[in-house]
Design a protein around this motif. Sequence first.
Motif, short mmCIF file in Angstrom:
data_model
loop_
_atom_site.label_atom_id
_atom_site.label_comp_id
_atom_site.label_asym_id
_atom_site.label_seq_id
_atom_site.Cartn_x
_atom_site.Cartn_y
_atom_site.Cartn_z
N PHE A 110 7.75 -81.34 -58.39
CA PHE A 110 7.17 -80.51 -57.34
C PHE A 110 6.42 -79.33 -57.93
CE2 PHE A 110 10.65 -82.64 -55.09
CZ PHE A 110 9.97 -83.10 -53.97
N THR A 111 6.99 -78.70 -58.95
CA THR A 111 6.32 -77.58 -59.61
C THR A 111 5.02 -78.04 -60.26
OG1 THR A 111 8.45 -76.51 -60.04
CG2 THR A 111 6.56 -75.76 -61.33
N PHE A 112 5.07 -79.17 -60.93
CA PHE A 112 3.87 -79.69 -61.59
C PHE A 112 2.77 -79.99 -60.56
CE2 PHE A 112 1.47 -83.46 -63.12
CZ PHE A 112 0.82 -82.86 -64.18
N PHE A 113 3.16 -80.59 -59.42
CA PHE A 113 2.18 -80.92 -58.39
C PHE A 113 1.55 -79.67 -57.79
CE2 PHE A 113 1.27 -81.87 -53.85
CZ PHE A 113 0.24 -82.78 -54.04
N LEU A 114 2.38 -78.67 -57.49
CA LEU A 114 1.87 -77.47 -56.81
C LEU A 114 1.09 -76.56 -57.76
CD1 LEU A 114 4.98 -76.57 -54.60
CD2 LEU A 114 2.83 -77.61 -53.85
N LYS A 115 1.56 -76.41 -59.00
CA LYS A 115 0.97 -75.42 -59.89
C LYS A 115 -0.04 -76.00 -60.89
CE LYS A 115 4.74 -72.08 -59.65
NZ LYS A 115 5.68 -71.22 -60.41
N MET A 116 -0.03 -77.32 -61.07
CA MET A 116 -0.95 -77.92 -62.03
C MET A 116 -1.92 -78.89 -61.37
SD MET A 116 -0.22 -76.59 -64.98
CE MET A 116 -0.95 -77.72 -66.16
N VAL A 117 -1.41 -79.81 -60.58
CA VAL A 117 -2.26 -80.85 -60.01
C VAL A 117 -3.22 -80.28 -58.97
CG1 VAL A 117 -2.28 -82.99 -58.68
CG2 VAL A 117 -0.56 -82.65 -60.46
N LEU A 118 -2.69 -79.52 -58.01
CA LEU A 118 -3.55 -79.01 -56.94
C LEU A 118 -4.64 -78.07 -57.45
CD1 LEU A 118 -1.06 -78.44 -53.98
CD2 LEU A 118 -2.54 -80.39 -54.45
N PRO A 119 -4.36 -77.11 -58.35
CA PRO A 119 -5.45 -76.27 -58.87
C PRO A 119 -6.53 -77.05 -59.61
CG PRO A 119 -3.34 -75.22 -59.29
CD PRO A 119 -3.04 -76.62 -58.79
N LEU A 120 -6.17 -78.20 -60.19
CA LEU A 120 -7.15 -79.02 -60.89
C LEU A 120 -7.88 -79.99 -59.96
CD1 LEU A 120 -5.09 -79.90 -64.10
CD2 LEU A 120 -7.01 -78.30 -63.92
N SER A 121 -7.54 -79.95 -58.69
CA SER A 121 -8.10 -80.93 -57.73
C SER A 121 -8.88 -80.24 -56.61
CB SER A 121 -6.96 -81.77 -57.14
OG SER A 121 -6.15 -82.33 -58.15
#
Length: 283
Positions: free
Chosen positions: A168-179
């Motif tokens: 969840f942390t990876f999705f919210l803090k890494m994936v979404l900003p890169l998308s």
Amino acid sequence: MAVILLLLAIAAVVYPLYFVLIASISDPNQIYEGNVWFFPQGITFEGYQRIFGDIRIWQGLGNTFLYTIVGTAISVTAILCGAYALSRKDLPGRKFLMLIFIITMFFDGGLITKYLVVRDLGMLNTMWAVVLPGAVGVWNLIIARSFFEQSIPDELREAAQIDGANDFTFFLKMVLPLSKSLIMLMIMIHVVANWNSFFDALIFLNDDSKYPLQLVLRNILIQSDISSTGTTGGDVASYAAAQRIAELTKYAMIVVSSLPLMIALPFMQKHFTKGALIGAVKS
């Protein structure tokens, strides 16, 4: 030659929009006589006055903004979460779930089945009947999944896990900003779809105060046409006046329903192009 063809293509797209705009403030008699080409003739704002003087327009506009905002938020959230999960190679049953989604692209239960499901869920005559049934488009889900597969490397997730980040942390803090491009693409697609949607409201809503703008404008146009055709043949002046009002209302309604999106979309165009190309499905 290429420039000339391009200019002709632009003119073929832009001129009809421009004509509707000037026709909405022109005397219908001047339009019938073919005098309206590049400039309005017999300028009148009666069509807009009649539309904006109708309380149903303001109710419909408020409902459309509500349905568009809520529907877009639900759709974009569901698609991003679902697409990221499906892009993960370690998801159990990933291929089977994707197959289930793809089947729905080709086989539909039909309108009666859809109505029965909405009714049994208790959503009839509510906002949820408008925004939930078509919330997740499979094609948009595939585009988003392809974007995540191509743009989010497994090495990045592994590095985040080493630093203590969970999924969840990876999705919210890494994936979404890169998308961001993908997110803007999904937002624009669903804003347009929800803004122009009226069929679900026509089927599932029976309270006039909950109608979206498109359905309100449709009803007003039908009433105008009925009024103009229902005038007795002996009263030529009344028939002409009713027909004039119907024409003014028709052009003004096109402008009212289209102008907000035409203003907003140019600011999102760069995101649309970039997101569509990055998330394109490749063989």
